[in-house]
Write a protein that holds these residues in place. Structure first.
Motif, PDB file in Angstrom:
ATOM      1  N   VAL A 217     -55.223   3.355  29.960  1.00  0.00           N
ATOM      2  CA  VAL A 217     -56.436   4.182  29.409  1.00  0.00           C
ATOM      3  C   VAL A 217     -56.823   5.493  30.139  1.00  0.00           C
ATOM      4  O   VAL A 217     -56.539   5.745  31.290  1.00  0.00           O
ATOM      5  CB  VAL A 217     -57.879   3.508  29.699  1.00  0.00           C
ATOM      6  N   ILE A 298     -56.024   5.633  24.053  1.00  0.00           N
ATOM      7  CA  ILE A 298     -55.101   4.516  24.289  1.00  0.00           C
ATOM      8  C   ILE A 298     -54.003   4.827  23.362  1.00  0.00           C
ATOM      9  O   ILE A 298     -53.999   5.145  22.364  1.00  0.00           O
ATOM     10  CB  ILE A 298     -55.985   3.391  23.991  1.00  0.00           C
ATOM     11  N   TYR A 313     -58.453  -3.326  27.082  1.00  0.00           N
ATOM     12  CA  TYR A 313     -58.438  -2.155  27.946  1.00  0.00           C
ATOM     13  C   TYR A 313     -59.877  -1.397  27.890  1.00  0.00           C
ATOM     14  O   TYR A 313     -60.288  -0.927  28.944  1.00  0.00           O
ATOM     15  CB  TYR A 313     -57.309  -1.258  27.343  1.00  0.00           C
TER      16      TYR A 313
END
Length: 816
Positions: A217, A298, A313
């Motif tokens: 991330v 992402i 995430y």
């Protein structure tokens, strides 16, 4: 930021106000000094030659002096810093650097109360380098700061909470310091408040940002103008490269990203082979305010089957943020909520809600569901909704609802601020304000009531002088006087609650106080109540008024007896020490960590209902039947304990009895002086006398009774209705042996009138009388050599106080 010394310049910091400049011994002698020493040496040789007439002896003596001087000079030059008496100057530059602080204002004062040093933030907050405690504070802040300074000189450290300079609320810590402990260090700090943007920036630039990068991330905090404020290393590496990360703050984010065919998003510097990105935008302010945005990017390397990985995430990202966030799907069900959201919503462990509506009260379920439905299918905008949580229905909170895209099943992002600490502070301030307002009302009622009782008691005393026991009216007058005295005890309870009574504290042990009152308690409890007393070991001494402390024990014991009637039960009195570490473990929001001696009084009665428990210390609140209680017992207990710097807590479960625990701080100061004996311990004075008295009282009935009583006692009395009239009468009187005046009067009060009189006759004897408490008035009057007579008083007490005031004035040599 730089610290500033006062009033000296940087080069002469050590000679500022209140500091002592070090004394330095010079490393070498001046030419004048050397010439003088040489002359004295030659004179000594000449005297030796004159006395002995031996040139060899004189020459040898001269040679010895020369050798000694040469050796001393050699040693002096070889070790210039080892000269006797040389003291190294303190490093004031280092002190200035140490005082420099961005969020704590610091000042140093000496024992004489002079400013030694302060930093720039101190001058910014207080409008200049004003010497504490004389700071421009609001309300009672100045008194709290003075008390903190006294505590620091006495105990080494003092604190003052909730002091205000305009709209700025501060907390003060005062510490005694210095090698001789003759300096005070004043530290002022603002209560910690969560700065959302600063917290996010700090986390992105720290371990949390690196953890996000390891999870794939890339996070960035972007201002409303599209400027980069903070980012984690993964974002900076992908957006700027390895060699261009030094000064990224303030750079435009749009050139770092580009849109490809089909609307895919890429990092611009990665060229045609760039990996497509999925962008998540989290607004940090209302949509129409143009506030900052948190971006999470992402890599779009996975297909629809891997959407769960992207959501994982994002959940990792949300778990690291310090504010409450939760994700909701299109059907309105919770997908995830971070710890901050769980804490702010008051979710119980193991009872995770399924829908957002499960968190709020029934009236707010519909509006919240409608708002989530609109944002789950509409544009990516946000809105705020005021809701009431099910566990905190009295405190509305703000929930923000934002529609999101690209998060798999997630369609709505909810944010909720943890306002528990803010709500607690609001409740605490509201409770303190309520108790303070009720205390002021109680003190004012007691003052007015004392004036009425003074007239009633005085009139009764004057009538009793004309009647003897056995007369038809004698018993009626005594009955009126007895009831007036009962009313006077109620006013004393009011003053106790408002913490305005005069205490005479002594250093004492709690077991000794309980032993003194135990015999009375056994009679009060009766045959159906068993009294059990247990004392702990290692109890520290406390500083309190023993008479008032006995009243506290009796009031609590009588209430416990009434709660156990008619069946009876057991009254338990315990004393035990409480260490500072135990107080910290208790987690009390009110009681600061320190060593205490505890007094606990428990009963086995019916207990106190939960809805009644918060109100028991309020004046005039009682659960007893009409005519069986005034509602002042527990309020009196509360006032006495608080005025003694202690704390009292009530704990009860219906059907299991109630317990009251009093915590009094352990007194550790040495060299205590014995307490002043109460007025009743002094020898009684004569009820008769001579002299001229000026009586100033605005209450007609009190003035009339006092004038008649003093006239009957043999004094010549001149009466006035208020302060200005009293001054006019004073100007026309040749002799005034004593001035008796009320304190609070319209237009000109008693202290102002007395100051004007003493400006012309400095030795004028004065006796103040008032319905307010002596301790409170002496702090505000600030006039030396004045006597005080509290209302209500009897004719005998008035005559005795006048005689004592005249005797003390004669002893001092004062005259009118």
């Amino acid at each position: 930021m730089t610290a500033t010394s006062l009033p000296s310049a940087d080069a002469d910091f050590g000679r500022g106000a209140g500091s002592v400049a070090p004394t330095l011994v010079p490393a070498s002698l001046s030419r004048t000094d050397m010439a003088l020493i040489g002359g004295l040496a030659l004179l000594s040789v000449a005297l030796l030659f004159w006395a002995t007439r031996d040139p060899v002896l004189a020459g040898g003596f001269l040679a010895g002096l020369a050798v000694a001087a040469s050796g001393l000079l050699f040693v002096r030059r070889l070790f210039p810093a080892a000269a006797a008496g040389e003291v190294a100057a303190p490093d004031w530059a280092m002190l200035r650097q140490a005082l420099a602080h961005d969020d704590i204002a610091i000042a140093i004062t000496d024992r004489a109360g002079r400013m030694v040093c302060a930093n720039d933030l101190f001058a910014t907050w207080f409008g200049g380098f004003v010497t504490p405690p004389g700071l421009p504070l609001e309300g009672q802040g100045a008194d709290r700061l003075k008390n903190a300074g006294r505590a620091a000189w006495r105990d080494g450290e003092g604190h003052a909470d909730d002091i205000a300079v305009g709209a700025l609320h501060l907390r003060a810590q005062v510490t005694r310091s210095g090698q001789a402990e003759d300096y005070l260090v004043w530290r002022f700090s603002a209560p910690e408040q969560l700065d959302l943007l600063s917290e996010i920036a700090r986390h992105l630039d720290g371990p949390a940002g690196r953890t996000l990068g390891q999870a794939g991330v890339m996070g960035a905090l972007v201002s409303a103008e599209g400027r980069l404020r903070a980012a984690n290393p993964a974002f900076l590496l992908r957006a700027l490269g390895e060699g261009d990360q030094a000064h990224y703050a303030g750079r435009d984010v749009s050139p770092m990203l580009r849109l490809g065919e089909g609307g895919s998003l890429f990092f611009a510097r990665e060229g045609e082979r760039a990996t497509p990105l999925r962008l998540i935008q989290i607004p940090l302010a209302p949509a129409d305010s143009g506030g900052p945005i948190f971006l999470a990017l992402i890599d779009e390397e996975f297909g629809p089957a891997d959407r769960g990985t992207a959501q994982t995430y994002v959940e990792t990202l949300l778990s690291l943020l310090p504010f409450g966030l939760a994700m909701v799907d299109r059907d309105g069900r919770f997908l995830y909520m971070n710890r901050a959201f769980i804490r702010a919503a008051g979710v119980a462990e193991g009872r995770m809600p399924r829908y957002p509506g499960d968190l709020v009260v029934g009236e707010d379920k519909g509006p919240l569901a409608d708002m989530i439905r609109r944002h789950s299918s509409g544009q990516q905008v946000g809105g705020d909704l005021s809701i009431r949580l099910a566990g905190q229905s009295d405190e509305p909170v703000s929930m923000r609802v934002v529609g999101v895209r690209g998060l798999g099943e997630a369609a709505v992002l909810l944010s909720l601020k943890d306002s528990s600490e803010e709500s607690r502070l609001k409740r605490q301030v509201a409770q303190q304000s309520k108790m303070q307002a009720v205390g002021q009302l109680a003190g004012g009622v007691a003052h007015d009531f004392n004036n009425i009782l003074t007239a009633v008691l005085g009139s009764c005393d004057l009538m009793l002088m004309r009647h003897t026991p056995g007369d038809s009216d004698y018993d009626d007058i005594q009955h009126i006087r007895s009831n007036a005295n009962r009313a006077a005890s109620l006013t004393r309870q009011l003053l106790a609650f408002s913490r305005q009574q005069t205490l005479r504290p002594q250093i004492l042990q709690l077991p000794d106080v309980i032993s003194e009152v135990s015999h009375l308690l056994k009679r009060l409890m009766g045959d159906t109540v068993e009294l059990a007393v247990h004392h702990g070991r290692g109890l520290g001494a406390v500083r309190a008024d023993p008479v008032q402390l006995e009243q506290v024990i009796i009031n609590l014991a009588v209430n416990a007896r009434d709660a156990m009637m008619p069946g009876g039960g057991t009254l338990t009195i315990e004393t035990y020490p409480v260490a500072a570490s135990t107080v910290r473990e208790m987690g009390s929001e009110i009681m600061p960590p320190a060593d205490y001696s505890a007094l606990k009084i428990s009963d086995t009665g019916a207990g106190i209902p939960a809805d009644v428990l918060p109100k028991i210390f309020e004046p005039f609140f009682t659960t007893k039947d009409v005519g069986k209680g005034t509602g002042l017992g527990l309020s009196t207990v509360y006032g006495i304990v608080k005025q003694s710097a202690g704390f009292i807590f009530a704990d009860s479960k219906p059907g299991e009895g109630a317990s009251f625990t009093i915590y009094l701080p352990v007194h550790r100061a040495a060299g205590d002086t014995p307490a002043t004996p109460p007025p009743a311990a002094r020898p009684k004075k004569s009820q008769w006398g001579t002299g001229t008295i000026l009586l100033v009282e605005d209450e007609d009935m009190v003035r009339a009774v006092a004038e008649r009583a003093l006239t009957r006692a043999g004094y010549s009395v001149v009466a006035a209705r208020q302060g200005e009239e009293g001054l006019e009468r004073f100007e026309t009187m040749d002799t005034v042996d004593l001035v008796i005046s009320d304190v609070v009067m319209p237009v000109m009060d008693g202290p102002a009138m007395v100051r004007a009189m003493r400006a012309k006759r400095p030795g004028l004897p004065v006796l103040f009388m008032s319905g307010y408490a002596e301790e409170q008035l002496r702090q505000s009057i600030d006039i030396a050599n004045v006597a005080f007579l509290p209302k209500p008083f009897s004719v005998a007490q008035l005559a005795e106080a006048v005689s004592m005031a005249l005797d003390e004035a004669a002893h001092r040599g004062d005259h009118g």
